[in-house]
Design a protein around this motif. Sequence first.
Motif, PDB file in Angstrom:
ATOM      1  N   PHE A 103       0.798  -1.233   0.000  1.00 17.97           N
ATOM      2  CA  PHE A 103       0.000   0.000   0.000  1.00 17.97           C
ATOM      3  C   PHE A 103       0.826   1.277   0.000  1.00 17.97           C
ATOM      4  CE2 PHE A 103      -2.764  -3.245   1.948  1.00 17.97           C
ATOM      5  CZ  PHE A 103      -3.843  -3.156   1.075  1.00 17.97           C
ATOM      6  N   CYS A 104       2.138   1.166   0.144  1.00 21.13           N
ATOM      7  CA  CYS A 104       2.951   2.381   0.372  1.00 21.13           C
ATOM      8  C   CYS A 104       4.066   2.508  -0.651  1.00 21.13           C
ATOM      9  CB  CYS A 104       3.563   2.342   1.765  1.00 21.13           C
ATOM     10  SG  CYS A 104       2.358   1.990   3.054  1.00 21.13           S
ATOM     11  N   LYS A 131      14.709  -3.394  -2.363  1.00 21.37           N
ATOM     12  CA  LYS A 131      14.312  -4.229  -3.511  1.00 21.37           C
ATOM     13  C   LYS A 131      13.059  -5.064  -3.211  1.00 21.37           C
ATOM     14  CE  LYS A 131      18.873  -4.663  -5.714  1.00 21.37           C
ATOM     15  NZ  LYS A 131      19.345  -3.405  -5.168  1.00 21.37           N
ATOM     16  N   GLY A 132      12.103  -4.453  -2.530  1.00 28.67           N
ATOM     17  CA  GLY A 132      10.887  -5.175  -2.155  1.00 28.67           C
ATOM     18  C   GLY A 132      10.046  -5.569  -3.351  1.00 28.67           C
ATOM     19  N   PHE A 133       9.377  -6.681  -3.205  1.00 24.47           N
ATOM     20  CA  PHE A 133       8.437  -7.156  -4.220  1.00 24.47           C
ATOM     21  C   PHE A 133       7.091  -6.502  -3.953  1.00 24.47           C
ATOM     22  CE2 PHE A 133       5.274 -10.061  -5.971  1.00 24.47           C
ATOM     23  CZ  PHE A 133       5.818 -10.404  -7.206  1.00 24.47           C
ATOM     24  N   HIS A 136       3.891  -3.357  -8.340  1.00 26.42           N
ATOM     25  CA  HIS A 136       4.514  -2.947  -9.612  1.00 26.42           C
ATOM     26  C   HIS A 136       5.122  -4.134 -10.363  1.00 26.42           C
ATOM     27  CE1 HIS A 136       7.949  -3.005  -6.826  1.00 26.42           C
ATOM     28  NE2 HIS A 136       8.710  -3.182  -7.890  1.00 26.42           N
ATOM     29  N   ASN A 137       5.458  -5.186  -9.620  1.00 26.03           N
ATOM     30  CA  ASN A 137       6.048  -6.355 -10.268  1.00 26.03           C
ATOM     31  C   ASN A 137       5.042  -7.149 -11.103  1.00 26.03           C
ATOM     32  OD1 ASN A 137       7.831  -6.299  -7.400  1.00 26.03           O
ATOM     33  ND2 ASN A 137       8.967  -6.678  -9.285  1.00 26.03           N
TER      34      ASN A 137
END
Length: 139
Positions: A103-104, A131-133, A136-137
């Motif tokens: 959400f952020c 490098k969070g999933f 957008h992925n």
Amino acid sequence: MDKKLAEEMIEAAIGQLSYSYAPYSGFRVGAALLTEGGKLYTGCNIENAAYSPTNCAERTAFFKAVSEGERKFCAICIVGGKNGVLTDYAAPCGVCRQVMMEFCDPDTFRIILAVSKEKYEIFTLKELLPKGFGPHNLV
Ligand code: THU
């Protein structure tokens, strides 16, 4: 981030410690989540005898907010300690970091770790989850 606002969030998170339901670990956690509209949603950890259904304070705050139609958030404050005594920063667990990622914006979302209104540190979500999933992925 504005100092008065950070202090208000710390106060709200500390206020949640008394609601924490932590009969198994004794580790009480409180959170205060700030929406883009300036509203604060609070949360505490809620443990369970079967252990895995336990919900962290951060996710309680997020799920309360999202279930009321909120989708955009600026910051969260987290406090926690054994028996509700704040001696050190209580950093969010990996699952909670992943919920924040949903959400952020990792570049701008602020995570305030506090032990008191005088002692706190502010991190971006990106700093705590590089490098969070995220959504957008999947586009
Ligand atoms: N806990 C949280 O509420 N937030 C976190 O990010 C870390 C852990 C809670 C879950 C459990 O009730 C207790 O702290 C001990 O793990």
